[in-house]
Design a protein around this motif. Sequence first.
Motif, PDB file in Angstrom:
ATOM      1  N   MET A 141       0.845  -1.205   0.000  1.00 28.73           N
ATOM      2  CA  MET A 141       0.000   0.000   0.000  1.00 28.73           C
ATOM      3  C   MET A 141       0.877   1.251   0.000  1.00 28.73           C
ATOM      4  O   MET A 141       0.616   2.218  -0.723  1.00 28.73           O
ATOM      5  CB  MET A 141      -0.923  -0.012   1.223  1.00 28.73           C
ATOM      6  CG  MET A 141      -2.008  -1.081   1.139  1.00 28.73           C
ATOM      7  SD  MET A 141      -2.869  -1.364   2.714  1.00 28.73           S
ATOM      8  CE  MET A 141      -4.002   0.023   2.728  1.00 28.73           C
ATOM      9  N   GLY A 145       0.540   2.314  -3.579  1.00 27.80           N
ATOM     10  CA  GLY A 145      -0.799   2.885  -3.478  1.00 27.80           C
ATOM     11  C   GLY A 145      -1.924   1.868  -3.575  1.00 27.80           C
ATOM     12  O   GLY A 145      -3.077   2.221  -3.853  1.00 27.80           O
ATOM     13  N   THR A 146      -1.599   0.609  -3.362  1.00 26.45           N
ATOM     14  CA  THR A 146      -2.635  -0.434  -3.347  1.00 26.45           C
ATOM     15  C   THR A 146      -3.632  -0.122  -2.228  1.00 26.45           C
ATOM     16  O   THR A 146      -3.248   0.375  -1.176  1.00 26.45           O
ATOM     17  CB  THR A 146      -1.955  -1.804  -3.136  1.00 26.45           C
ATOM     18  OG1 THR A 146      -1.050  -1.988  -4.222  1.00 26.45           O
ATOM     19  CG2 THR A 146      -2.951  -2.945  -3.096  1.00 26.45           C
ATOM     20  N   THR A 147      -4.916  -0.415  -2.487  1.00 29.02           N
ATOM     21  CA  THR A 147      -5.947   0.001  -1.526  1.00 29.02           C
ATOM     22  C   THR A 147      -6.625  -1.195  -0.859  1.00 29.02           C
ATOM     23  O   THR A 147      -6.580  -2.320  -1.363  1.00 29.02           O
ATOM     24  CB  THR A 147      -7.041   0.822  -2.240  1.00 29.02           C
ATOM     25  OG1 THR A 147      -7.713  -0.052  -3.173  1.00 29.02           O
ATOM     26  CG2 THR A 147      -6.446   2.008  -2.991  1.00 29.02           C
ATOM     27  N   GLU A 148      -7.279  -0.900   0.258  1.00 26.42           N
ATOM     28  CA  GLU A 148      -8.047  -1.942   0.944  1.00 26.42           C
ATOM     29  C   GLU A 148      -9.195  -2.425   0.057  1.00 26.42           C
ATOM     30  O   GLU A 148      -9.579  -3.591   0.115  1.00 26.42           O
ATOM     31  CB  GLU A 148      -8.566  -1.424   2.285  1.00 26.42           C
ATOM     32  CG  GLU A 148      -7.425  -1.112   3.247  1.00 26.42           C
ATOM     33  CD  GLU A 148      -7.880  -0.757   4.657  1.00 26.42           C
ATOM     34  OE1 GLU A 148      -8.729  -1.472   5.217  1.00 26.42           O
ATOM     35  OE2 GLU A 148      -7.374   0.244   5.197  1.00 26.42           O
ATOM     36  N   GLU A 149      -9.717  -1.531  -0.780  1.00 26.54           N
ATOM     37  CA  GLU A 149     -10.792  -1.915  -1.704  1.00 26.54           C
ATOM     38  C   GLU A 149     -10.276  -2.935  -2.724  1.00 26.54           C
ATOM     39  O   GLU A 149     -10.984  -3.878  -3.078  1.00 26.54           O
ATOM     40  CB  GLU A 149     -11.348  -0.682  -2.443  1.00 26.54           C
ATOM     41  CG  GLU A 149     -12.212   0.244  -1.609  1.00 26.54           C
ATOM     42  CD  GLU A 149     -11.402   1.084  -0.625  1.00 26.54           C
ATOM     43  OE1 GLU A 149     -10.149   1.148  -0.760  1.00 26.54           O
ATOM     44  OE2 GLU A 149     -12.012   1.642   0.304  1.00 26.54           O
ATOM     45  N   GLN A 150      -9.066  -2.719  -3.214  1.00 24.56           N
ATOM     46  CA  GLN A 150      -8.511  -3.675  -4.190  1.00 24.56           C
ATOM     47  C   GLN A 150      -8.349  -5.060  -3.550  1.00 24.56           C
ATOM     48  O   GLN A 150      -8.674  -6.076  -4.159  1.00 24.56           O
ATOM     49  CB  GLN A 150      -7.176  -3.153  -4.737  1.00 24.56           C
ATOM     50  CG  GLN A 150      -7.365  -1.991  -5.715  1.00 24.56           C
ATOM     51  CD  GLN A 150      -6.074  -1.308  -6.102  1.00 24.56           C
ATOM     52  OE1 GLN A 150      -5.096  -1.313  -5.353  1.00 24.56           O
ATOM     53  NE2 GLN A 150      -6.067  -0.696  -7.282  1.00 24.56           N
ATOM     54  N   GLY A 293      -2.704  -4.583  -7.737  1.00 22.67           N
ATOM     55  CA  GLY A 293      -3.976  -4.172  -7.155  1.00 22.67           C
ATOM     56  C   GLY A 293      -5.054  -3.938  -8.202  1.00 22.67           C
ATOM     57  O   GLY A 293      -6.236  -4.200  -7.972  1.00 22.67           O
ATOM     58  N   LYS A 294      -4.637  -3.434  -9.378  1.00 19.99           N
ATOM     59  CA  LYS A 294      -5.617  -3.163 -10.442  1.00 19.99           C
ATOM     60  C   LYS A 294      -5.985  -4.414 -11.232  1.00 19.99           C
ATOM     61  O   LYS A 294      -6.980  -4.441 -11.948  1.00 19.99           O
ATOM     62  CB  LYS A 294      -5.035  -2.150 -11.450  1.00 19.99           C
ATOM     63  CG  LYS A 294      -4.659  -0.824 -10.852  1.00 19.99           C
ATOM     64  CD  LYS A 294      -3.948   0.031 -11.918  1.00 19.99           C
ATOM     65  CE  LYS A 294      -3.188   1.185 -11.290  1.00 19.99           C
ATOM     66  NZ  LYS A 294      -2.161   1.716 -12.188  1.00 19.99           N
TER      67      LYS A 294
END
Lengths: 366, 366
Positions: A141, A145-150, A293-294
């Motif tokens: 993260m 910038g990986t997110t909790e949503e991903q 993440g994407k």
Amino acid sequence: MREVAIAAYATTKFSRKSDRSLFELACEPCSNILRRHDITKEDIDAVIFSSCSFEQYSSSIISDMLGLSPKISHRTDNLCNSGTSAIVSAFSYISCGLCESALVVGAEMINTTGHRLTWDVSRGEYGLPVHWAALFAKAHMRKYGTTEEQMANISVRNHLNAAKNPDALFTKPVAIDEVLNSRKIVPPIKLLDCSSICNGSSAILLVSGEKARKIDNPIWIRGIGQRTNCASFSKIAGDLTSIIATRQAAADAYRMAAIEPSSLDVSELHDAFTILEILSYEDLNFANKGEGGKFVNNATMSVNPRGGILGCGHPIGATGVAQTAEIAMQLDGKAGLRQVKGCKTGLVQNLAAAGTSATILILGTD
Amino acid sequence: MREVAIAAYATTKFSRKSDRSLFELACEPCSNILRRHDITKEDIDAVIFSSCSFEQYSSSIISDMLGLSPKISHRTDNLCNSGTSAIVSAFSYISCGLCESALVVGAEMINTTGHRLTWDVSRGEYGLPVHWAALFAKAHMRKYGTTEEQMANISVRNHLNAAKNPDALFTKPVAIDEVLNSRKIVPPIKLLDCSSICNGSSAILLVSGEKARKIDNPIWIRGIGQRTNCASFSKIAGDLTSIIATRQAAADAYRMAAIEPSSLDVSELHDAFTILEILSYEDLNFANKGEGGKFVNNATMSVNPRGGILGCGHPIGATGVAQTAEIAMQLDGKAGLRQVKGCKTGLVQNLAAAGTSATILILGTD
């Protein structure tokens, strides 16, 4: 190197409760294989048992219960990476010519594993798997910038897949808000980012190329890569955003199979925690570094169609066998509701203990 | 089938007391091998650990302690037959081409094994190994007139050999009267007819033919035979005077090595009890059926030069590795006081649980 193929596979229902013993559980998928495939018991040259249980002489007991008298029989144990370790052993026995066939069975009871690795003092207070999952997640993260949503998307997708798998532990889809609002375990890891230990058993029958050519649609083991980098968390990687064992094992497996990741149609990844699947996208070269993440919403292949470890549950010694059985079933075109259409090449990734060891298998049809 | 050879071997002192952990014990012979042979750590493609201990992820821990990052690493467990099972796995990894080298290490602590196999209800009250040893002995005595003195001779010879082995648990010869007058355990088995569980560790390094040809005097693995007939005592044989698993495994090993038993110069037999060595003479075709009792004083080859299991002690998961290390050392001409002169071909017999499984290895020089 003689060719080796998967001739048969079977997996039990994964569950939290069972009225059967470990050995009864282990025999169930084996009996299904022996019943379904016109294979005589004399044809089974080896029985390799994958489990972390404390039972002794377990492969002989299972052989005896099945009425088998194999040449080679022993247990293989390598924590969460036991199942594919047993498969690579079985591959070798056949490939070198000591055997023509080998039955690999993985089985685990919910209460037979899970104690802490007390040797590994490098973990300090990080004695439980969820601790290192949280470290991986925070590192990824922060750096990318990986997110909790991903991460939550991984859980949503794998639970959705599991809902089409009658053998999975979890049978209901979960919404992204349920994942994000589930109980915090070690931030940013929440309950629905974690897989669940359970009872389960899975078996596959490997055969030599000569035997395989007499059956319909053999599933070939085209590539194998394995690596054990260490046992302790502190040595696994420079910056905690990559699992080096996966990268090294994958390089060997892709080379042996002579394929690029872009040739893969389907994969079973070791999603014991959601963040691990994101790392795997990158370490297996499905996605560029930092873009894992994407990838979950832009995947160029089907990932974890059975529901992965998050959706199916994690019977430790059985997991690697069940992952391989799933890819074999997909390539065999017999995966029912969850069938990935037209798939011809698949990958299995099996890890242990904070990614300190990894196995990559590449399977393919004729 | 690619050729495989033993490039190095090392065994620790076997003992009843140790202030070291299982992992420290396991590392000792490995460190000796890594120190002695100009082998770089990068050369070790596999680490296979043989043990019945309850430790998890043990092969990774040992690899880490040794500073190794093998491709393949796992534990193999098959009770008393674990050590040679691990060696056959390692052979296969190299022979099929997945590895160029494999370090096999067996280690056991005195307190890590020995619990009863509670599953095997066919044993009835015969829950301990000494019970079935007594049944074998009684059957052979009744059918062939084998005597307690003949069994005692085995103990005398193996203790005498052990007295020349600085690593053996037992360091003093015993007289035949001492054996015959030792405490009755289960008649006709007496204390000095029985081996003793202990701490111990042994390791061997296997390499591919290509690597072997670059070293002095490689010891080739020429023949392999394995068989698991059952897990339960009731199924092992018709009349309890023979161990069928040994006969079947030996037939395969002799065939693969393309030799007759008469070509053997030296052997390590699984003398966990004196009667087992007598059965082995017959099952391996060293002696005619029924004449095993006389063979000990008329042997045409050197048997158990290190002192066998009776003289050396029985660290369960290490035993098969130590037996193989002994034959390799003999063929290498480096066995010191106990060197068998001019030996070129040797055999290892490793059993488990009432002879329900057996491994036979045949080793040879160039």
